[in-house]
Design an enzyme around this catalytic site. Structure first.
Site, PDB file in Angstrom:
ATOM      1  CG  ASP A  30      -1.819  -1.415   1.328  1.00 37.85           C
ATOM      2  OD1 ASP A  30      -2.055  -1.628   0.476  1.00 37.85           O
ATOM      3  OD2 ASP A  30      -2.413  -1.757   2.966  1.00 37.85           O
ATOM      4  CD  GLU A 224      -9.101  -2.578  -1.429  1.00 39.68           C
ATOM      5  OE1 GLU A 224      -9.833  -2.305  -0.143  1.00 39.68           O
ATOM      6  OE2 GLU A 224      -8.224  -4.474  -1.133  1.00 39.68           O
TER       7      GLU A 224
END
Length: 358
Positions: A30, A224
């Site tokens: 991430d 997402e």
């Protein structure tokens, strides 16, 4: 990773093609977009899965040269923190607002807001499968390779209290030409949303409510990791009409190693609030999204797009440095940093190619 003599030249060439000019401490998940710190160091932040209170991971470009992109944790730390970490301790407010969290802070996002003269580091706090989540904010007047002094500003948005349809993770802050600031966020439930921010504080603007940007029409959950990019450069430089907003998102599932199914998709709009439309004209609020990158070779589940537009770094005015993570099938699915060059095709849609440095 250990390689055996049985590895063929073709396999090695394929790996080089998929992970060019990235070496050193590339174990990231991430990742934020790359930013250039006040001392000139390229820095990238990422999720930390440590549970000992250190929070967000950080990596510094070892020699400050993105042409080589050798990343290191040595001497790369926030004030009072261990090498490779932004914070010395997890913020105190988390225990009250997200009691099921055990320390890891997810999907950080970093940007400089000139009007407020501060760096803003957004991050998310949650646990897998839970909608009890918050997006937090830390600020600093200077971003340095070592010793950045972060001030914790508390939660910006928490779910389900703020909106029972959404999940407050995967934040991305953006300042647009009219001087307003916005935060895209979301995962599962009702997909990706946009929230107006207070320009002075970085908190949610008074009375702001989330605006839907992208979701699956059939109600499936796997969307997402949003990133909003405003393309305002001259058409002659980039080959796309000026004034377009691009919304990058992930479809599929992360965090399953070589079984991850992440892929990166994009839509574009003339307003930050959408509607975002893909190449075929489909709305992203109805499941649209043009494929930017899917699994290929040893690159499994690419995701968490981040963009750096900086001619002094890329060396070319028409270039954008595109960062992401993927799960490396040559390394048992380890999450790994990847850099690519992003340009636009003849119809003005993002395309990726090998990053070779300026």
């Amino acid at each position: 990773m250990i390689r055996t003599a049985a590895r063929t030249a073709a396999t090695n060439a394929d790996r080089y093609r998929h992970t060019p000019y990235v070496s050193g401490a590339t174990n990231v998940h991430d990742p934020s977009g790359i930013v250039i710190a006040d001392d000139g160091t390229p820095i990238i932040f990422s999720t930390s899965y440590e549970t000992d209170g250190r929070g967000i991971s950080m990596r510094c470009c070892a020699d400050g040269d993105l042409r080589l992109a050798a990343w290191s944790i040595r001497g790369c730390a926030g004030a009072g923190a261990s090498d490779g970490f932004a914070f010395a301790n997890v913020p105190n407010w988390i225990a009250q607002h997200v009691p099921q969290s055990h320390g890891p802070l997810w999907a950080p996002d970093i940007s400089w807001v000139a009007a407020a003269a501060e760096w803003r580091l957004y991050f998310s706090v949650s646990s897998f499968g839970s909608q009890t989540s918050c997006i937090g904010l830390a600020t600093a007047s200077q971003l340095l390779r070592n010793g950045t002094r972060w001030s914790q500003r508390g939660p910006v948005l928490c779910t389900p209290a703020a909106d029972p349809r959404r999940n407050a993770i995967d934040p991305h802050g953006i300042l647009i030409p009219d001087g307003t600031t916005w935060l895209s966020f979301g995962s599962f439930w009702a997909g990706i949303a946009l929230l107006r921010l207070n320009e002075s504080t970085g908190a949610a603007a008074h009375g702001a409510t989330p605006i839907a940007l992208a979701m699956h029409e059939d109600g499936s959950d796997s969307i997402e990791a949003s990133w909003l990019h405003y393309e305002g450069r001259a058409v002659s430089d980039v080959g796309v009409s000026s004034g377009k907003y691009f919304l990058f998102v992930n479809y599929g599932f992360c965090c399953r190693g070589v079984n991850s199914t992440y892929s990166i998709h994009v839509g574009r709009a003339t307003s930050i609030q959408g509607p975002f439309i893909d190449r075929t004209g489909s709305l992203m609020t109805h499941g649209g999204g043009t494929l930017v990158q899917a699994s290929s070779g040893n690159v499994i589940g690419p995701g968490q797009a981040g963009l750096l537009v900086n001619a002094s770094v890329t060396g070319r005015g028409d270039d954008v440095l595109f960062s992401e993570h993927f799960y490396d099938s040559d390394a048992a699915g380890a999450p790994t940093l990847k850099l690519q060059r992003m340009t636009y095709d003849g119809e003005g849609w993002p395309q990726l190619s090998r990053w070779t440095g300026p």
